[in-house]
Write an enzyme that holds these catalytic residues in place. Structure first.
Site, PDB file in Angstrom:
ATOM      1  N   HIS A   1      -0.486  -0.122 -10.020  1.00 55.07           N
ATOM      2  CA  HIS A   1      -1.211  -0.997  -9.090  1.00 55.07           C
ATOM      3  C   HIS A   1      -1.682  -2.275  -9.788  1.00 55.07           C
ATOM      4  CE1 HIS A   1      -3.529  -0.759  -5.043  1.00 55.07           C
ATOM      5  NE2 HIS A   1      -3.224  -2.009  -5.331  1.00 55.07           N
TER       6      HIS A   1
ATOM      7  N   GLU B   1      -3.612   7.649  -5.895  1.00 58.03           N
ATOM      8  CA  GLU B   1      -3.779   6.891  -7.134  1.00 58.03           C
ATOM      9  C   GLU B   1      -5.005   7.398  -7.887  1.00 58.03           C
ATOM     10  OE1 GLU B   1      -3.780   2.699  -6.294  1.00 58.03           O
ATOM     11  OE2 GLU B   1      -1.838   2.764  -5.301  1.00 58.03           O
TER      12      GLU B   1
ATOM     13  N   ARG C   1       0.847  -1.188   0.000  1.00 58.42           N
ATOM     14  CA  ARG C   1       0.000   0.000   0.000  1.00 58.42           C
ATOM     15  C   ARG C   1       0.881   1.235   0.000  1.00 58.42           C
ATOM     16  NH1 ARG C   1      -3.514  -2.436  -1.781  1.00 58.42           N
ATOM     17  NH2 ARG C   1      -5.677  -2.684  -1.096  1.00 58.42           N
TER      18      ARG C   1
END
Length: 342
Positions: free
Chosen positions: A308, A288, A259
């Site tokens: 991601h 993000e 994360r």
């Protein structure tokens, strides 16, 4: 026990966990009435929606789809207080991910809605991706590819000089921060490469692959590479900042596919710019999508950046749908739920 034929289930999938995958998995478990909804992720980014995090902004669409439904299977559906208020028939929510961050758990409990999730569905994929990021950063694979494939330049041969050549995993001290489902797999793979694996995780006891160290500071001082595998909590937010990065040996490498907020990005950029770190590989970020204004973009010769993608394998989507469908089957049959939080 509930009659499956009388249960209406909404498969609120997206462009990764397709509604059709959920439907097929449910069909292997029981006969039921299935409605489908396709949410925009990952083509549309997720984010906070009302009081929940990491969800698709689709409360209205979800409320409409859930009319008369008793079960929701989703990955990104925003199960907010508003959605729960508008859907009084709903009794079970199964989230196709490692944690139900898109669900207001307190509101679900008040509405007598059970909430389940799908732990471990992307552990193998994320572990493989993490090792891929590590190799890419250590051996400058993306940078040399870009020079040759995109620019037609043989300048990547510079990475064969002693000064600019990379590090190999064999005998390399690699520190893992966290030893859960992903971290433990990464440790096994790194041991197979011959790396000197060290682990810091105060919550894990028993046998591990590698050497357990007593403190995070000790791990950092001894590691040439660190890779993050901790869960994001109030305690771990900003876990690796300027002080921690300064403890790493000169020329170390940082990898984060867990994360983004575990790592202070500004401190990371400082350490890359001043040469204390030789490289970093990131799949997750504090914000993000990664903003165009991020300092990371100007460090392309030292960083590997991916959007991601750690859990992006077809097997993950299929596993998640199967885990979720199995929970629905247990609920319909009146059996104990395997992964339930409320």
């Amino acid at each position: 026990m509930t009659n499956g034929n009388q249960v209406r289930v909404v498969a609120a999938g997206d462009h990764f966990i397709l509604p059709s995958l959920i439907r097929e998995a449910l069909g292997r478990e029981l006969a039921c009435d299935i409605g489908e909804l396709t949410l925009g992720w990952p083509l549309d980014p997720f984010g906070p929606v009302a009081e929940v995090t990491e969800a698709s902004d689709a409360e209205d669409e979800l409320i409409e789809a859930l009319a008369g439904a008793r079960v929701l299977v989703t990955q990104m559906g925003p199960v907010t207080e508003r959605v729960l208020d508008a859907c009084p028939d709903l009794r079970l929510v199964v989230v196709c991910r490692g944690g139900p961050v898109n669900v207001n758990l307190d509101a679900a409990k008040r509405h007598d809605v059970r909430v389940c999730y799908a732990p471990g569905r992307n552990a193998a994929a994320t572990a493989e991706f993490t090792v891929g990021l590590m190799l890419a950063a250590l051996r400058r694979i993306p940078q040399s590819h870009n020079l040759l494939a995109l620019q037609g330049s043989w300048e990547g041969a510079t990475y064969y000089t002693y000064e600019h050549s990379g590090l190999e995993l064999e005998d390399l001290p690699v520190g893992l921060v966290g030893y859960g489902a992903v971290g433990s797999r990464v440790a096994r793979v790194l041991c197979a490469f011959g790396a000197r694996v060290m682990v810091y995780d105060p919550y894990v006891h028993g046998e591990i692959h590698g050497l357990r160290v007593a403190s995070l500071d000790e791990l950092l001082r001894k590691s040439r590479v660190i890779t993050l595998h901790a869960r994001l909590t109030a305690e771990t937010r900003g876990l690796i900042g300027a002080r921690e990065l300064a403890l790493l040996p000169q020329g170390s490498v940082v990898v984060n596919a867990a994360r983004g907020p575990l790592l202070d990005e500004e401190a990371l950029c400082d350490a890359l710019e001043n040469g204390h770190l030789s490289a970093a590989a990131l799949d997750t970020y504090a914000q993000e999508p990664l903003p165009a204004s991020s300092r990371l973009h100007a460090l392309a010769d030292r960083v590997v950046l991916t959007p991601h993608l750690g859990g992006a394998s077809r097997a993950v989507a299929e596993k998640a749908a199967a885990i979720a469908a199995a929970e629905v089957g247990r609920w319909v049959r009146g059996e104990p739920l395997a992964h339930c939080l409320t």
